[in-house]
Design a protein around this motif. Structure first.
Motif, mmCIF file in Angstrom:
data_model
loop_
_atom_site.group_PDB
_atom_site.id
_atom_site.type_symbol
_atom_site.label_atom_id
_atom_site.label_comp_id
_atom_site.label_asym_id
_atom_site.label_seq_id
_atom_site.Cartn_x
_atom_site.Cartn_y
_atom_site.Cartn_z
ATOM 1 N N ARG A 171 0.866 -1.219 0.012
ATOM 2 C CA ARG A 171 -0.111 -0.020 0.123
ATOM 3 C C ARG A 171 0.776 1.343 -0.044
ATOM 4 N NH1 ARG A 171 -5.282 -1.735 0.992
ATOM 5 N NH2 ARG A 171 -5.342 -3.954 1.320
ATOM 6 N N ALA A 172 1.793 0.967 0.759
ATOM 7 C CA ALA A 172 2.915 2.230 0.580
ATOM 8 C C ALA A 172 3.441 2.531 -0.736
ATOM 9 C CB ALA A 172 4.076 2.150 1.751
ATOM 10 N N ILE A 173 3.943 1.498 -1.531
ATOM 11 C CA ILE A 173 4.348 1.615 -2.951
ATOM 12 C C ILE A 173 3.268 2.264 -3.685
ATOM 13 C CG2 ILE A 173 5.105 0.307 -4.682
ATOM 14 C CD1 ILE A 173 7.299 0.644 -2.768
ATOM 15 N N ALA A 174 2.225 1.554 -3.493
ATOM 16 C CA ALA A 174 0.917 2.297 -4.396
ATOM 17 C C ALA A 174 0.599 3.687 -4.236
ATOM 18 C CB ALA A 174 -0.202 1.485 -3.855
ATOM 19 N N ILE A 175 0.808 4.124 -2.887
ATOM 20 C CA ILE A 175 0.281 5.491 -2.683
ATOM 21 C C ILE A 175 1.360 6.256 -3.318
ATOM 22 C CG2 ILE A 175 0.987 7.139 -0.902
ATOM 23 C CD1 ILE A 175 -0.301 5.233 1.007
ATOM 24 N N HIS A 176 2.876 5.751 -3.396
ATOM 25 C CA HIS A 176 3.775 6.696 -4.294
ATOM 26 C C HIS A 176 3.654 6.732 -5.744
ATOM 27 C CE1 HIS A 176 6.488 8.003 -1.289
ATOM 28 N NE2 HIS A 176 5.897 7.132 -0.271
ATOM 29 N N ALA A 177 3.369 5.321 -6.275
ATOM 30 C CA ALA A 177 3.634 4.981 -7.614
ATOM 31 C C ALA A 177 2.146 5.546 -8.368
ATOM 32 C CB ALA A 177 3.516 3.595 -7.864
ATOM 33 N N THR B 134 9.996 -7.721 -5.930
ATOM 34 C CA THR B 134 10.207 -6.548 -6.549
ATOM 35 C C THR B 134 10.346 -5.258 -6.188
ATOM 36 O OG1 THR B 134 7.811 -6.532 -7.410
ATOM 37 C CG2 THR B 134 9.350 -7.812 -8.883
ATOM 38 N N THR B 135 9.543 -5.275 -4.902
ATOM 39 C CA THR B 135 9.601 -3.918 -4.144
ATOM 40 C C THR B 135 10.949 -3.667 -3.717
ATOM 41 O OG1 THR B 135 7.296 -4.394 -3.546
ATOM 42 C CG2 THR B 135 8.594 -2.517 -2.323
ATOM 43 N N TYR B 136 11.647 -4.802 -3.489
ATOM 44 C CA TYR B 136 12.882 -4.795 -2.955
ATOM 45 C C TYR B 136 14.029 -4.741 -4.004
ATOM 46 C CZ TYR B 136 10.770 -5.003 1.696
ATOM 47 O OH TYR B 136 9.929 -4.897 2.636
ATOM 48 N N GLY B 137 13.669 -5.020 -5.287
ATOM 49 C CA GLY B 137 14.680 -4.954 -6.337
ATOM 50 C C GLY B 137 15.481 -6.184 -6.655
ATOM 51 N N PRO C 262 2.276 -0.373 -15.473
ATOM 52 C CA PRO C 262 3.439 0.610 -16.012
ATOM 53 C C PRO C 262 3.720 1.858 -15.136
ATOM 54 C CG PRO C 262 1.209 0.848 -17.055
ATOM 55 C CD PRO C 262 1.100 -0.391 -16.295
ATOM 56 N N ALA C 263 2.709 2.308 -14.150
ATOM 57 C CA ALA C 263 3.065 3.419 -13.328
ATOM 58 C C ALA C 263 3.852 2.902 -12.128
ATOM 59 C CB ALA C 263 1.623 3.929 -12.964
ATOM 60 N N LEU C 264 3.738 1.488 -11.727
ATOM 61 C CA LEU C 264 4.559 1.235 -10.681
ATOM 62 C C LEU C 264 5.985 1.009 -11.243
ATOM 63 C CD1 LEU C 264 4.810 -0.239 -7.919
ATOM 64 C CD2 LEU C 264 4.108 -2.276 -9.229
ATOM 65 N N ALA C 265 6.180 0.377 -12.543
ATOM 66 C CA ALA C 265 7.603 0.546 -13.120
ATOM 67 C C ALA C 265 8.094 1.927 -13.113
ATOM 68 C CB ALA C 265 7.585 -0.434 -14.202
ATOM 69 N N GLY C 266 7.337 2.770 -13.488
ATOM 70 C CA GLY C 266 7.871 4.051 -13.894
ATOM 71 C C GLY C 266 8.292 4.673 -12.422
ATOM 72 N N PHE C 267 7.366 4.303 -11.369
ATOM 73 C CA PHE C 267 7.930 4.913 -9.942
ATOM 74 C C PHE C 267 9.194 4.336 -9.635
ATOM 75 C CE2 PHE C 267 7.982 3.718 -5.689
ATOM 76 C CZ PHE C 267 8.112 4.948 -5.094
ATOM 77 N N LYS C 268 9.260 3.048 -9.787
ATOM 78 C CA LYS C 268 10.747 2.437 -9.267
ATOM 79 C C LYS C 268 11.849 3.100 -10.170
ATOM 80 C CE LYS C 268 8.997 -1.897 -9.422
ATOM 81 N NZ LYS C 268 8.881 -3.257 -9.201
ATOM 82 N N ARG C 269 11.420 3.180 -11.513
ATOM 83 C CA ARG C 269 12.637 3.900 -12.130
ATOM 84 C C ARG C 269 12.979 5.385 -11.615
ATOM 85 N NH1 ARG C 269 10.267 1.800 -16.852
ATOM 86 N NH2 ARG C 269 8.982 3.482 -17.033
ATOM 87 N N GLN D 16 17.882 -0.250 -2.791
ATOM 88 C CA GLN D 16 17.533 0.437 -1.610
ATOM 89 C C GLN D 16 16.253 1.579 -1.752
ATOM 90 O OE1 GLN D 16 20.698 2.329 0.525
ATOM 91 N NE2 GLN D 16 20.858 0.567 1.962
ATOM 92 N N ALA D 17 16.302 2.460 -2.821
ATOM 93 C CA ALA D 17 15.494 3.388 -2.919
ATOM 94 C C ALA D 17 14.000 2.677 -2.838
ATOM 95 C CB ALA D 17 15.713 3.898 -4.272
ATOM 96 N N PRO D 18 13.627 1.966 -3.860
ATOM 97 C CA PRO D 18 12.191 1.485 -3.648
ATOM 98 C C PRO D 18 11.938 0.608 -2.156
ATOM 99 C CG PRO D 18 13.135 0.233 -5.465
ATOM 100 C CD PRO D 18 14.290 1.161 -4.890
ATOM 101 N N ALA D 19 12.988 -0.002 -1.719
ATOM 102 C CA ALA D 19 12.933 -0.637 -0.307
ATOM 103 C C ALA D 19 12.456 0.312 0.745
ATOM 104 C CB ALA D 19 13.951 -1.538 -0.062
ATOM 105 N N HIS D 20 13.206 1.337 0.652
ATOM 106 C CA HIS D 20 13.244 2.358 1.691
ATOM 107 C C HIS D 20 11.728 3.239 1.713
ATOM 108 C CE1 HIS D 20 16.984 1.979 3.035
ATOM 109 N NE2 HIS D 20 17.394 3.096 3.262
#
Length: 613
Positions: free
Chosen positions: A367-373, A422-425, A454-461, A490-494
Motif C-alpha cells: 500500500r505504501a508503494i501504491a501511494i507513491h506509484a 520486486t519492491t525490494y529490487g 506501468p506506473a509502478l514500473a515508472g515509479f521504481k525507475r 534500496q530506494a524502492p525498499a526504503h
DNA sequence: ATGTATCGCGCC
DNA sequence: AAAGGGCGCGATACAT
C-alpha cells in the motif's frame, strides 16, 4: 513564559530509568535563552523552569530527560508535547542528516558526534561519554559519582552549551513536529512496560539448560565435540571435530558462502534430506539443529525484567527507513513462523484483569508503494474486499484457473513472492533461485509485472534516479538516506518500509488517548495493547478505527485504503494468534491442559520428555 | 576486561 | 550489467 530552555540531566545508570526509584535524577543543567548555564540538585526547581518554558530543547529529552522528570518529579510532559513545546535534537538530527542502513551509523547520533559534524570538531572538548563512564567506574556506579565532582559538572555544562549551539543549526519541519508526537506516544511502551510471566520464563530457562546439556553430551559422546562453550559446534575446536565427524561419515562437510563450516538450518536440512539412510548423519544433523533456533529468548527476557515483573523496552526510530526498533529486549524477533519457537510469546502477559489485543495492517508495504506509484491497476488490487495477492497473480499469470467467487488464485503464493521481491529490487536470477523456476520464466514474470503495472514500473525507475541524490523522502516527509551504488534496491525498499512505518504511526496518532497507556508493542505492521477485559471490544473497535483510513500523497492524488485486521483477544501474546495459527498449543486453553495427544505439540512435548527424570 | 567484527539465527 | 530491503541479539574470535 521564560523563553527557550536548554536542558540536560545526569542520572543513575540510564538503563534503570524505569525501576531505579527516587534519586534517579542526580544533577540537572539548564540554560534559559543566552544566559549562563545553571547546575543544581534541586530537581523540583528545574521542573518549574521547564513547565514555564516556551520551548524546552535537549538531546533525547523525549525518550530520557523529560521522561525521567515526568516519572520522578511530576512534570506534565503531556501538555508540553501537545503544545509543540519540546524539541528533541536527536529526532531533529536524524531528520536533518538521516542515517545509512547497517551498523555503521548507530554511533553517529549521540550529542557529541552530532555536534562534531554540525559545529565542527573544535567545539567539542574531550569525550564526555567515555569520561563519564570512567567516572562511574572509579566511583562504583553512575549513582555514586559525587554531584559536585568538577569533571561531572563540567561535562554537564558542556552538554547544555552544545545543545544550545546545535539547536541554532538544526531545521525543524512539519514532519518533525509530528514525529515528536509519534515518539511521545510510543514511549508509553517503555513507560508502562510489558508484564512477564516470570514463573514460565524461569522454567523455560531451566528446561533449555537441561536440553543443551543433553545435546552437548550426546555430541561429545558420539562425535567427540568439546564440552566447553555454550555452542561447542561454533568454536574453532568444535568445527574441527565436526569436519572430522562428517568426513568419517563419508560426507563432504557443508560450507557457508564464505567457506566456513555451515551449521545453519538450511544446510543441515538439505544434508539430512540427501542422506536419509545415513542414520548417524541424520542423528548428527538433528542434534546440531537443536542448537539452531534455540535462542535464549527466555534468558534475555529475564535479564531485562525489572523488579516490577515487567520489561520496559527501549523504543527508537534510528533505522535508515525510520522503522521503529523495540529493544532491550528486542520484541521484534520473538518467534512467530516456527512452531518450535512460537511459544516464546507465551512469556508476555496482559496486566492483571486485562486481555491483550492486537491488530496488524494488511499488505502495508504494498500500500505504501501504491501511494507513491499511483498505478491505477495496482491501487485497484488493493481495494477493500479484494485479495491483493490473487489479483496480482491474475495480472502476472492470467485469470485462468481462478474462480473469483470460490476463493484464492491457484498461483497466489507465487505472486505474493514476486510482488514482495520486486519492491525490494530482486532480479531474475534471485527470483528464479527463490521460486525454483528457470531464469527465463523469472524474467518473463518480472516483465509481465512491469507491463501490467506501468506506473509502478515508472515509479521504481524514478525513485532509483532520485536515490542518486542520496536523500529520498517518503509520503509523510521523512527523509531517508540511500547508500551510493545501492539505489536500485534500496530506494524502492526504503519507500516501501518508510512509508509503511508512517502509515502505522498515523494509526498510532489516531488512537484515542485512553489507549496510550495500554500500548505494549509495535512490530512494524502490528500493534499490541493490554486493555481491561470489560473494555476489550470497545478497544478493539477503536484500534481498528484508528488504523484504517484512506491515504493520498497529495490532495489531487488517488487515495489508497489502509486496512487492518484484529487478532484474537489473548490471555498472553501467543494466545492472540490462536485462530491464525494451526498449532493447538498457540491457544492458552490448550496449554493449560495437563497433557495432550498431539506428538508434535511443542508445549506438552517438553513436559513429556522431562517426565520421570 | 572491553570493544569490534563476523556469523547465524529470528522477525517484518 | 546486475542488483531482495530493513533490523536485534547471541556466540565466538580477535584486537586492544
Amino acid at each position: 513564559m521564560a523563553g527557550i530552555v536548554y536542558l540536560d540531566l545526569e542520572t543513575a545508570d540510564a538503563d534503570r530509568l524505569w525501576d531505579y526509584g527516587p534519586g534517579f535524577v542526580r544533577l540537572a543543567g539548564f540554560a534559559v535563552g543566552d544566559a549562563d548555564v545553571v547546575t543544581t540538585t534541586d530537581i523540583a526547581s528545574v521542573v518549574e523552569v521547564v513547565q514555564q518554558a516556551d520551548i524546552v530543547v535537549g538531546h533525547n529529552v523525549l525518550g530520557f530527560d523529560l521522561a525521567a522528570l515526568e516519572r520522578y518529579h511530576g512534570l506534565d510532559l503531556t501538555s508540553l508535547v501537545a503544545a509543540n513545546r519540546v524539541v528533541d535534537t536527536l529526532l531533529v538530527a536524524r531528520q536533518n542528516d538521516p542515517p545509512l542502513s547497517g551498523k555503521a551509523d548507530v554511533q553517529r547520533y549521540n550529542l557529541e558526534a552530532v555536534c562534531r559534524r554540525v559545529l565542527g570538531v573544535g567545539k567539542v572538548a574531550g569525550e564526555g561519554g567515555s569520561a563519564l563512564k570512567a567516572l562511574a567506574r572509579e566511583h562504583g556506579g553512575y549513582d555514586q559519582i559525587p554531584v559536585n565532582h568538577p569533571d561531572y559538572v563540567r561535562y554537564l555544562v558542556q552538554d547544555v552549551h552544545l545543545v544550545r549551539e546545535l539547536s541554532r543549526h538544526l531545521v525543524i519541519d512539519d514532519y518533525l513536529w509530528r514525529e515528536h508526537k509519534v515518539m511521545w506516544r510510543l514511549n508509553h511502551i517503555s513507560k508502562q512496560g510489558f508484564r512477564v510471566d516470570v514463573d514460565l520464563v524461569t522454567r523455560l530457562v531451566a528446561e533449555r539448560e537441561a536440553r543443551l546439556r543433553e545435546q552437548k553430551e550426546f555430541l561429545h559422546r558420539e562425535f567427540g565435540l568439546p564440552l566447553d562453550g555454550k555452542k561447542p559446534h561454533t568454536t574453532t575446536a568444535g568445527k574441527l571435530s565436526l569436519e572430522k565427524a562428517f568426513s568419517q561419515l563419508g560426507i563432504e562437510p557443508p560450507r557457508t558462502e564464505k567457506g566456513a563450516l555451515a551449521t545453519g538450518k538450511e544446510a543441515l536440512e538439505k544434508l539430512e534430506a540427501q542422506h536419509r539412510d545415513n542414520e548417524a548423519l541424520v542423528a548428527l544433523c538433528q542434534a546440531l539443529r537443536s542448537f539452531n533456533g534455540d535462542r535464549s529468548m527466555a534468558q534475555t527476557l529475564l535479564d531485562h525484567t525489572s523488579i516490577d515483573g515487567r520489561i520496559h523496552p527501549s523504543v527508537s526510530a534510528g533505522q535508515a527507513t525510520g522503522r521503529i526498533s523495540v529493544t532491550k529486549p528486542g520484541l521484534t524477533v520473538l518467534g512467530k513462523r516456527d512452531r518450535s519457537n512460537v511459544c516464546e510469546r507465551a512469556m508476555l502477559l496482559p496486566d492483571v484483569g486485562d486481555v491483550l489485543i492486537g491488530a496488524d495492517l494488511a499488505q502495508v508495504d504494498a500500500r505504501a508503494i501504491a501511494i507513491h506509484a499511483q498505478d491505477a491497476g495496482y491501487i485497484a488490487a488493493l481495494e477493500p474486499g479484494k485479495d491483493m495477492h490473487s489479483e496480482m497473480a491474475a495480472a502476472v499469470f492470467g485469470e485462468e484457473g481462478w474462480n473469483r467467487q470460490a476463493g484464492q488464485h491457484p498461483r497466489r503464493a507465487d505472486a505474493k513472492a514476486i510482488t514482495h521481491a520486486t519492491t525490494y529490487g530482486m532480479g531474475a536470477a534471485g527470483l528464479a533461485l527463490n521460486a525454483g523456476i528457470s531464469e527465463q520464466d523469472a524474467r518473463r514474470q518480472l516483465a509481465a509485472l512491469d507491463a501490467q503495472f506501468p506506473a509502478l514500473a515508472g515509479f521504481k525507475r524514478q525513485i532509483r534516479e532520485e536515490g542518486k541524490k542520496q536523500i529520498i523522502c517518503n509520503a509523510f516527509g521523512r527523509r531517508m538516506r540511500v547508500a551510493p551504488g545501492k539505489e536500485y534496491t534500496q530506494a524502492p525498499a526504503h519507500i516501501g518500509q518508510g512509508t509503511a512505518r508512517d502509515l502505522m504511526m498515523q494509526g498510532i496518532l489516531r488512537l484515542p488517548t485512553w489507549l496510550l497507556p495500554c500500548l505494549r508493542a509495535v512490530v512494524h505492521d502490528e500493534i499490541v495493547l493490554s486493555v481491561p477485559e470489560h473494555r476489550a471490544d470497545e478497544a478493539e473497535k477503536a484500534v481498528l478505527e484508528a488504523l484504517q483510513f484512506p491515504h493520498q500523497i497529495t490532495p489531487e492524488a488517488k487515495p489508497v485504503p489502509v486496512l487492518a485486521q484484529a487478532s484474537d483477544q489473548g490471555r498472553d501474546w501467543l494466545d492472540c494468534y490462536r485462530s491464525e495459527k494451526p498449532w493447538p498449543e498457540v491457544s492458552r486453553a490448550h496449554r493449560e491442559q495437563a497433557g495432550c495427544d498431539d506428538p508434535d505439540c511443542t508445549w506438552h512435548q517438553t513436559a513429556r520428555s522431562t517426565e520421570g527424570r
